[in-house]
Enzyme design. Sequence first.
Site, PDB file in Angstrom:
ATOM      1  N   TYR A 190     -54.976  -8.469  70.952  1.00 53.83           N
ATOM      2  CA  TYR A 190     -56.318  -7.864  71.000  1.00 53.83           C
ATOM      3  C   TYR A 190     -56.745  -7.347  69.617  1.00 53.83           C
ATOM      4  O   TYR A 190     -57.892  -7.535  69.194  1.00 53.83           O
ATOM      5  CB  TYR A 190     -56.296  -6.750  72.053  1.00 53.83           C
ATOM      6  CG  TYR A 190     -57.463  -5.812  72.022  1.00 53.83           C
ATOM      7  CD1 TYR A 190     -58.687  -6.154  72.610  1.00 53.83           C
ATOM      8  CD2 TYR A 190     -57.358  -4.563  71.404  1.00 53.83           C
ATOM      9  CE1 TYR A 190     -59.756  -5.280  72.579  1.00 53.83           C
ATOM     10  CE2 TYR A 190     -58.422  -3.684  71.372  1.00 53.83           C
ATOM     11  CZ  TYR A 190     -59.618  -4.044  71.956  1.00 53.83           C
ATOM     12  OH  TYR A 190     -60.684  -3.176  71.926  1.00 53.83           O
ATOM     13  N   TYR A 241     -71.313   0.261  76.317  1.00 51.69           N
ATOM     14  CA  TYR A 241     -70.557   1.382  76.899  1.00 51.69           C
ATOM     15  C   TYR A 241     -71.501   2.414  77.511  1.00 51.69           C
ATOM     16  O   TYR A 241     -72.432   2.047  78.234  1.00 51.69           O
ATOM     17  CB  TYR A 241     -69.618   2.020  75.851  1.00 51.69           C
ATOM     18  CG  TYR A 241     -68.981   0.996  74.962  1.00 51.69           C
ATOM     19  CD1 TYR A 241     -68.063   0.086  75.490  1.00 51.69           C
ATOM     20  CD2 TYR A 241     -69.313   0.875  73.618  1.00 51.69           C
ATOM     21  CE1 TYR A 241     -67.481  -0.886  74.700  1.00 51.69           C
ATOM     22  CE2 TYR A 241     -68.736  -0.103  72.814  1.00 51.69           C
ATOM     23  CZ  TYR A 241     -67.828  -0.972  73.365  1.00 51.69           C
ATOM     24  OH  TYR A 241     -67.273  -1.938  72.585  1.00 51.69           O
ATOM     25  N   VAL A 259     -67.449  -1.673  66.741  1.00 47.61           N
ATOM     26  CA  VAL A 259     -67.373  -0.522  65.834  1.00 47.61           C
ATOM     27  C   VAL A 259     -67.427  -0.914  64.355  1.00 47.61           C
ATOM     28  O   VAL A 259     -67.477  -0.044  63.496  1.00 47.61           O
ATOM     29  CB  VAL A 259     -66.139   0.386  66.078  1.00 47.61           C
ATOM     30  CG1 VAL A 259     -66.258   1.169  67.352  1.00 47.61           C
ATOM     31  CG2 VAL A 259     -64.843  -0.383  66.007  1.00 47.61           C
TER      32      VAL A 259
HETATM   33  N1  GLN Z   1     -60.746  -2.694  67.999  1.00 55.01           N
HETATM   34  C1  GLN Z   1     -61.567  -1.600  68.452  1.00 55.01           C
HETATM   35  C2  GLN Z   1     -60.800  -0.685  69.388  1.00 55.01           C
HETATM   36  O1  GLN Z   1     -60.080  -1.170  70.197  1.00 55.01           O
HETATM   37  C3  GLN Z   1     -62.784  -2.137  69.107  1.00 55.01           C
HETATM   38  C4  GLN Z   1     -63.663  -1.072  69.695  1.00 55.01           C
HETATM   39  C5  GLN Z   1     -65.125  -1.360  69.531  1.00 55.01           C
HETATM   40  O2  GLN Z   1     -65.537  -2.160  68.739  1.00 55.01           O
HETATM   41  N2  GLN Z   1     -65.917  -0.620  70.274  1.00 55.01           N
HETATM   42  O3  GLN Z   1     -60.886   0.494  69.318  1.00 55.01           O
END
Ligand code: GLN
Length: 306
Positions: A190, A241, A259
């Site tokens: 991931y 979200y 993010v």
């Molecule tokens: N790799 C990031 C995490 O798992 C992805 C989160 C996101 O982009 N909202 O925290």
Amino acid sequence: MSLQQTLDQIARQMAALPDKGTVASYIPELANVDPEHFAISVALPDGQILSAGDAETRFSIQSVSKVFSLALALGRLGDQLWQRVGREPSGLPFNSILQLEHEQGIPRNPFINAGALAVTDAILEGHQPREVLGELLRFIQSAAEDSDIRINEHVARSETAHGDRNLALAHFMAAHGNLRNAPALTCGTYFHQCALEMTTRQLALAGRFLVGGPNLPTLPRLISASSVRRINALMLTCGHYDGSGDFAYRVGLPGKSGVGGGILVIAPGRASIAVWSPGLNAQGNSQLGTLAVERLAQKTGWSIFG
Ligand code: GLN
């Protein structure tokens, strides 16, 4: 005003705004990104791609990658996937563990971190991480018709070194029998998927497989028409979200944020849009990226709500 002029105008307006949000710092590599970057690209069904700003600079797509892993998982598992992950908005931050305990290790949806970990775990079952990441990369490269898209190993390592929270989510799902691989293996895969990097131009091109529409033969057909509609529905309801309602209200189009400050937005039947501005709002979604696509939707009249 032409679409190109609209994009140029939006880029100028965004550059002039002093409050650009806050760059994510819990992944140290992302904290080094200059918050002044801004780029927007629009891929149209007739093959045109229009951009403004730093549309040739690569950025970390992070959670935008969850759209592509979901597409692969639906192709591979079909509706069986929904035994392991729900399809409801969570109303909680992307990395929350709270709901997972109430709901016995079944994440609310495939776009919160727990849900995306379950999706990655599902496509990993019976395969090596290298194979799965290769398949994901090839999917994105063929969607974008561009082989120059890659995973940034520094970003992946940076997140692995600070991945306790995602590991906790994975362990919690394992405790409930909702993980098929070792938590470290699923999380490692991931983190690499999240470390995919590309330009807004490449991301807008990669998103064209979600534009749908019966009369658009130039768009890549990588998944079924019903999967296109379903992924768009999930992007609209869960793609931002606990900011998903606000994004739907302001923009009126399905979108998936990350993010790294990127957002992929789909105007069904019309366009695939990618925007990048690294500063985030309180929900971890790109602050100016959201504002930019809100303005683009206003100017073009693109909306799924008429
Ligand atoms: N790799 C990031 C995490 O798992 C992805 C989160 C996101 O982009 N909202 O925290």
